[in-house]
Write a protein that holds these residues in place. Structure first.
Motif, PDB file in Angstrom:
ATOM      1  N   TYR A 201     -10.763  -0.194   5.945  1.00 48.72           N
ATOM      2  CA  TYR A 201     -10.838   0.756   4.839  1.00 48.72           C
ATOM      3  C   TYR A 201     -12.145   1.539   4.862  1.00 48.72           C
ATOM      4  O   TYR A 201     -13.145   1.046   5.397  1.00 48.72           O
TER       5      TYR A 201
ATOM      6  N   SER B  47       0.816  -1.217   0.000  1.00 40.98           N
ATOM      7  CA  SER B  47       0.000   0.000   0.000  1.00 40.98           C
ATOM      8  C   SER B  47       0.850   1.267   0.000  1.00 40.98           C
ATOM      9  O   SER B  47       0.327   2.353  -0.085  1.00 40.98           O
TER      10      SER B  47
ATOM     11  N   ARG C 224      -5.028  -2.496  -1.397  1.00 36.81           N
ATOM     12  CA  ARG C 224      -5.899  -2.651  -0.223  1.00 36.81           C
ATOM     13  C   ARG C 224      -6.239  -4.121  -0.110  1.00 36.81           C
ATOM     14  O   ARG C 224      -6.691  -4.733  -1.075  1.00 36.81           O
TER      15      ARG C 224
ATOM     16  N   TYR D 196      -7.424   6.544   3.673  1.00 34.23           N
ATOM     17  CA  TYR D 196      -6.669   5.310   3.954  1.00 34.23           C
ATOM     18  C   TYR D 196      -5.513   5.549   4.919  1.00 34.23           C
ATOM     19  O   TYR D 196      -4.961   4.615   5.470  1.00 34.23           O
TER      20      TYR D 196
ATOM     21  N   GLN E 288      -6.484   5.200  10.495  1.00 33.10           N
ATOM     22  CA  GLN E 288      -6.867   3.858  10.950  1.00 33.10           C
ATOM     23  C   GLN E 288      -7.414   3.958  12.366  1.00 33.10           C
ATOM     24  O   GLN E 288      -7.085   4.901  13.088  1.00 33.10           O
TER      25      GLN E 288
ATOM     26  N   SER F 150     -14.926  -7.711   1.306  1.00 27.45           N
ATOM     27  CA  SER F 150     -14.001  -6.804   0.615  1.00 27.45           C
ATOM     28  C   SER F 150     -12.938  -7.565  -0.170  1.00 27.45           C
ATOM     29  O   SER F 150     -12.244  -8.411   0.389  1.00 27.45           O
TER      30      SER F 150
END
Lengths: 76, 462
Positions: free
Chosen positions: B87, B10, B357, B123, B126, B347
């Protein structure tokens, strides 16, 4: 930024809400959008502020007149 | 000898540095090109302020020796580890809103320290111990006087547009994040929002006008870099964004307290017994991590967090996730992360090479899975055979606490009311035999005052 451009953009925003599909690089526009938005926020701040100032001015003037009238009444 | 470092997929875009795994530990390399900004972050006191206020992930500078890419390295830092990466398309409305407000708070503090955020990606935020924190230590750059906020576009795409769509149109529209990895394009958001939204100055400015200006200048040579934005104007933008985000509310009918647990057909005796059994089994297996699937508002997730497990509380209903998050926030719950996941379509891996992701699978497995009052939804509403459910669960946990809801249960009857009963295999004995292909049944308890049965299972080895 030219004022004409800003007014034009606001108008097209309000009058023609439909967008057209097209590839565009959003980076440059965002940069300028920020300047325009900041100017508009500045204008709205000025308007609110001046409105307040005008209010305060008239409120002050009115109370002055009232006071003057009362004093005059007392003298008579 | 080459040391095995694995660059986390990422973080490849940022020239300032990257995140990597080395001997199973997570590190971040700060490149020499970023040295000036990194030093300023520390010296200006910004890092210390943000960490003290729990807005930025803390790190330690370490001396790690490895061979690859070393010539670019200025510092190696070891950040605190986020137990579970989530996410924005898995967040509820208030989670995204809180992430947005934290981003703006950080930007305000940064500006006061002579720095500015160069990214405003959702992103980069968190959830850590129940709070949204910035995890990208390299997001700051020294602020040049007169520069506009370079991350304004990204902030509008990652936060303003999805929150406006969720607030004004539909709560499910944050799912657009799954398609548009760099946030929702503003022209699309502008088109989806109603005409009346143009009457709200904040949306008129930050979305509609912003989108129009992007289009208007897309093929013009503007020499934009010469344009300056004075300090007052910059603060006006930040404060206006803050007011805009704070003003987003869920529509009234969506904020009504959902009667989730009054909709169940449990008697109070059955519900208390179910809690007692689940709690007892959790104490026995002591899982470090628990995934509560179909967690609803998180009643059973709390049983797991009470014994010290780190819990991810999944549900497919955005309102249940919202209520769960608000409760966690109110109770300052540090060990539960409520997330929006549809198990029938979890996801996937998205972004560059489908790796930027992670998929849900990629973030597992958990020590234990709770699957309470869930099997009938998967088997009957979604036609998933027991064997497929067992196979799936065996890939995401080693211990499983699962509830079997028999066909004569009123909840199952409700699911069957509008469809033909083609589920002749929906029986307790079939359920047991199919699950035993992947799991060993350790315990079985019939819930008092109910037809339902709870199982504690252990994944078969090999």
């Amino acid at each position: 930024m030219v004022v004409k451009d800003i007014i034009f953009l606001i108008l097209i925003c309000l009058i023609f809400p439909k967008t057209i599909y097209a590839y565009l690089d959003p980076g440059t526009g965002s940069y300028i959008a920020q300047i325009i938005v900041a100017s508009l926020l500045g204008v709205s701040y000025l308007v609110t502020n001046s409105r307040k100032k005008i209010k305060t001015f008239f409120a002050g003037l009115f109370s002055k007149l009232q006071r003057g009238k009362k004093n005059n009444d007392r003298q008579h | 000898m080459t040391d095995n470092i694995r660059i986390v997929s990422s973080s490849f875009r940022d020239p300032s540095g990257f995140v990597f795994l080395y001997k199973n530990r997570l590190y971040r390399q700060v490149n020499k090109t970023y040295a000036e900004h990194y030093d300023f972050l520390i010296k200006s006191g910004l890092y210390e302020t943000l960490v003290r206020r729990k807005l930025l992930i803390a790190h330690k500078e370490v001396d790690v020796k490895y061979n690859q890419l070393d010539s670019k390295a200025y510092r190696i830092i070891k950040p605190a580890v986020i137990p579970f990466i989530s996410y924005p398309y898995e967040w509820s409305f208030s989670q995204l809103k809180d992430a947005a407000l934290v981003t703006l708070e950080i930007q305000k503090i940064a500006l006061r320290h002579g720095m500015s955020l160069k990214d405003a990606s959702a992103y980069n935020i968190q959830f850590y111990e129940g709070r949204p924190v910035l995890i990208d230590t390299l997001s700051f750059e020294k602020y040049e006087k007169g520069e506009p906020w370079v991350a304004y576009r990204q902030f509008c795409q990652h936060f303003v547009a999805p929150l406006a769509l969720m607030s004004y149109k539909d709560l499910r529209l944050n799912q657009l994040f799954r398609i548009f990895i760099d946030g929702i394009p503003l022209d699309l958001a502008s088109k989806l929002l109603s005409w009346q939204s143009r009457l709200a100055p904040s949306l008129l400015f930050h979305i509609h006008l912003h989108a129009k200006v992007q289009k208007y200048f897309s093929n013009k040579n503007t020499g934009a870099k010469k344009i300056r934005l004075d300090n007052k104007s910059l603060w006006r933008i930040i404060k206006s964004l803050e007011m805009t985000v704070s003003g987003f509310k869920l529509r009234e009918r969506e904020t009504e307290w959902s009667d989730y647990y009054t909709k169940t057909n449990y008697s109070s005796i059955a519900f208390a017994h179910k809690k007692e059994v689940v709690s007892g089994w959790l104490k026995k297996i002591k899982p470090k991590t628990v995934w509560d699937l179909g967690a609803n508002v998180g009643v059973f997730s709390r049983l797991a967090s009470k014994i010290g497990s780190q819990v991810i509380s999944f549900d497919a209903d955005p309102l249940a996730v919202e209520q769960n998050y608000l409760r966690c926030k109110e109770q300052r719950e540090k060990k539960i992360l409520p997330l929006l996941i549809d198990l029938t379509n979890p996801s996937p891996g998205i972004g560059w090479e489908n790796k930027e992701r992670m998929s849900l699978f990629g973030r597992g497995p958990a020590d234990a899975v709770l699957a309470l009052a869930l099997v009938h939804h998967l088997a009957i509403s979604n036609n998933v055979p027991f064997i497929k459910i067992a196979d799936f669960f065996s890939k995401i946990c080693s211990s499983l606490i699962i509830e079997f809801v028999p066909k004569n249960d009123s909840q199952v009857q409700r699911l069957l009311a509008t469809r033909k009963d083609i589920f002749c295999n929906y029986k307790q004995e079939v359920f047991e035999s199919e699950f035993q292909k992947y799991f060993t049944i350790l315990k079985l308890t019939k819930i008092k005052d109910s037809e339902r049965v709870l199982y504690l299972m252990k994944k078969r080895s090999g």
